[in-house]
Design an enzyme around this catalytic site. Structure first.
Site: not given
Length: 294
Positions: A134, A162
């Site tokens: 992330y 992400k």
């Protein structure tokens, strides 16, 4: 590929007036997103994860998973500044049972790329649940370089990334790694890039704005999956324009929460020291909500 794109909403965490978590209201938000057709990410940036305690995150995850009851996928963020606590949290989420564990880059602690590789590898080695990198450098001051992502993509339990950096060239580089590496999916974070990302190789998106516009987000993805590019572009245009107007007012996660609060006070305020109610700002947010028919 069509028919397999996904939208996750970075779900808000609801609070009572005394700033304790309102689990019943949070469960209601879960149901709302499932009804719209979206998947769930909990304890993310829009879920005020940095304002939650270890034990609160564990209970929040358990409550969300119980409410979802297999009707949607659930990803939960375990990332903390220290590898040690991140690993402990990830093990708790692994025990509860989720579809993915996101690990935000360490914040406050400045990391080398080699340090990031050690951090993510350690967490991925500690759990059976697939781990998602992330990247949100504006908030953490640490950035996963594409070559670092490529190295980590080779790990058998790192399933994707992400990207919330907002730089299209970085997103393109991550997507290229996904094309080269089986089992490494890319999820786009910026709300204005949902349509572009999923039509250019991303597996899906993880969006904070979906808390306020769940149906518009779901429509972008459903239209893409149905091959309706004009429908997807129209929904994205609404989403982008709403984002532009709302986010120019201040810190996006707090504004998402406040916009939702003005329509559903059960979500509560943000934990302090985030955004406090402001009559002038509320009036500006209200005008945006009215303009877009929310």
């Amino acid at each position: 590929m069509t028919g397999d794109k996904k939208a996750f909403v970075a779900l808000v965490t609801c609070f009572n007036e005394d700033e304790t978590i309102n689990y019943a209201a949070t469960r209601a938000q879960v149901r709302r997103q499932i009804e719209a057709g979206n998947q769930i990410m909990c304890a993310g940036t829009n879920g005020d994860f940095s304002a939650l305690t270890f034990d609160e995150k564990v209970r929040l995850c358990a409550e969300v998973v119980d409410e979802v009851a297999g009707r949607a996928e659930v990803i939960v963020n375990a990332g903390m500044p220290a590898t040690h606590e991140t690993r402990l949290l990830a093990r708790e989420f692994d025990r509860i049972g989720v579809d993915g564990i996101a690990v935000i880059t360490p914040f406050f602690i400045e990391c080398t790329q080699e340090g990031l590789i050690r951090h993510f590898t350690c967490v991925a080695d500690s759990v059976d649940t697939p781990v998602y990198l992330y990247d949100i450098p504006a908030r953490t001051q640490n950035h996963i370089e594409p070559e670092t992502a490529r190295t980590l993509a080779a790990h058998g339990n790192i399933a994707g990334i992400k990207d919330s950096g907002g730089a299209q060239d970085t997103l393109e580089a991550y997507i290229a790694i996904g094309r080269e590496t089986d089992g490494f999916d890319v999820y786009s974070g910026p709300d204005h890039l949902v349509h572009w990302a999923v039509t250019n190789g991303a597996r899906g998106c993880i969006s904070g704005l979906g808390n306020v516009l769940p149906d518009v987000l779901a429509r972008i993805i459903s239209c893409v999956n149905a091959g309706d590019e004009s429908g997807a572009a129209e929904a994205q245009s609404i989403y982008t324009h709403f984002r532009t107007e709302l986010y120019k007012l201040g810190y996006p996660p707090a504004l998402v929460k406040r916009a939702l609060f003005l329509r559903d006070p059960s979500v509560g305020l943000s934990r302090q020291p985030a955004l406090l109610p402001d009559a002038a700002q509320d009036k500006a947010i209200e005008a945006i909500l009215t303009k877009f028919g929310v």
